[in-house]
Design a protein around this motif. Structure first.
Motif, mmCIF file in Angstrom:
data_model
loop_
_atom_site.group_PDB
_atom_site.id
_atom_site.type_symbol
_atom_site.label_atom_id
_atom_site.label_comp_id
_atom_site.label_asym_id
_atom_site.label_seq_id
_atom_site.Cartn_x
_atom_site.Cartn_y
_atom_site.Cartn_z
ATOM 1 N N THR A 66 8.337 -3.829 3.892
ATOM 2 C CA THR A 66 7.715 -4.311 2.654
ATOM 3 C C THR A 66 8.634 -5.137 1.755
ATOM 4 O O THR A 66 8.148 -5.833 0.869
ATOM 5 N N GLY A 67 9.930 -5.008 1.954
ATOM 6 C CA GLY A 67 10.878 -5.674 1.054
ATOM 7 C C GLY A 67 11.138 -4.890 -0.218
ATOM 8 O O GLY A 67 11.856 -5.345 -1.098
ATOM 9 N N ASN A 68 10.557 -3.705 -0.323
ATOM 10 C CA ASN A 68 10.756 -2.836 -1.486
ATOM 11 C C ASN A 68 11.378 -1.527 -1.030
ATOM 12 O O ASN A 68 11.237 -1.128 0.117
ATOM 13 N N ARG A 69 12.020 -0.848 -1.970
ATOM 14 C CA ARG A 69 12.630 0.447 -1.673
ATOM 15 C C ARG A 69 11.793 1.562 -2.289
ATOM 16 O O ARG A 69 11.209 1.390 -3.358
ATOM 17 N N LEU A 70 11.775 2.695 -1.636
ATOM 18 C CA LEU A 70 11.109 3.875 -2.175
ATOM 19 C C LEU A 70 12.019 4.616 -3.144
ATOM 20 O O LEU A 70 11.559 5.235 -4.101
ATOM 21 N N PHE A 96 13.312 1.814 6.663
ATOM 22 C CA PHE A 96 12.210 1.195 7.404
ATOM 23 C C PHE A 96 11.124 0.677 6.455
ATOM 24 O O PHE A 96 10.504 -0.350 6.717
ATOM 25 N N TYR A 97 10.917 1.380 5.359
ATOM 26 C CA TYR A 97 9.955 0.907 4.359
ATOM 27 C C TYR A 97 10.427 -0.426 3.781
ATOM 28 O O TYR A 97 9.637 -1.345 3.586
ATOM 29 N N TRP A 129 20.829 -3.541 9.668
ATOM 30 C CA TRP A 129 20.026 -2.583 8.897
ATOM 31 C C TRP A 129 19.036 -1.828 9.794
ATOM 32 O O TRP A 129 18.990 -0.591 9.727
ATOM 33 N N PRO A 130 18.272 -2.502 10.657
ATOM 34 C CA PRO A 130 17.382 -1.748 11.551
ATOM 35 C C PRO A 130 18.153 -0.829 12.513
ATOM 36 O O PRO A 130 17.713 0.293 12.783
#
Length: 130
Positions: A31-35, A26-27, A58-59
């Motif tokens: 944001t288009g970035n991964r944690l 979900f992040y 993906w969602p």
């Protein structure tokens, strides 16, 4: 003691793995970035990118991960939570065995915890197998 070792710990561990996956997914959507940046092969990245580029998958996948994770962590209908994420676990394990070997340790954790929980909840699944 056996219930804690063979059911509670695997249930919470599997739930936490899928909760972190859902949060990271979900992040990424927001944001288009991964944690989290796990080691991923070039083919593995291409596969994940294709899932993300589909626009809907993906969602959906991350929503299923979240629902299954919360069910397992809070022990609310955990057999249903496991049933929700079992197909996802199958794809993850095959993904790591065939496309992304650096993730095999995670795949093994999923196999062990999933198998322990499937055995623990076998009576709940019995009607499906008749």
């Amino acid at each position: 003691m056996n219930k804690i070792l063979f059911v509670t710990i695997p249930r919470v561990l599997l739930g936490l793995i899928f909760l972190v996956s859902a949060i990271d997914g979900f992040y990424f959507i927001a944001t288009g970035n991964r944690l989290i940046h796990p080691p991923t092969s070039v083919r593995g990245e291409a596969f994940e990118q294709a899932l993300m580029n589909s626009g809907f998958f993906w969602p959906l996948l991350k929503t299923i991960n979240l629902a299954g994770a919360l069910s397992l962590i809070f022990n609310v209908m955990p057999a249903l939570g496991l049933a929700l994420i079992a197909p996802v676990m199958t794809v993850i394990v095959l993904f790591h065995l065939t496309i992304n070997p650096p993730g095999v340790p995670v795949a093994l954790i999923l196999v062990v915890t999933g198998a322990l929980l499937a055995y623990a909840y076998r009576e709940r699944y019995a009607a499906l197998l008749r």
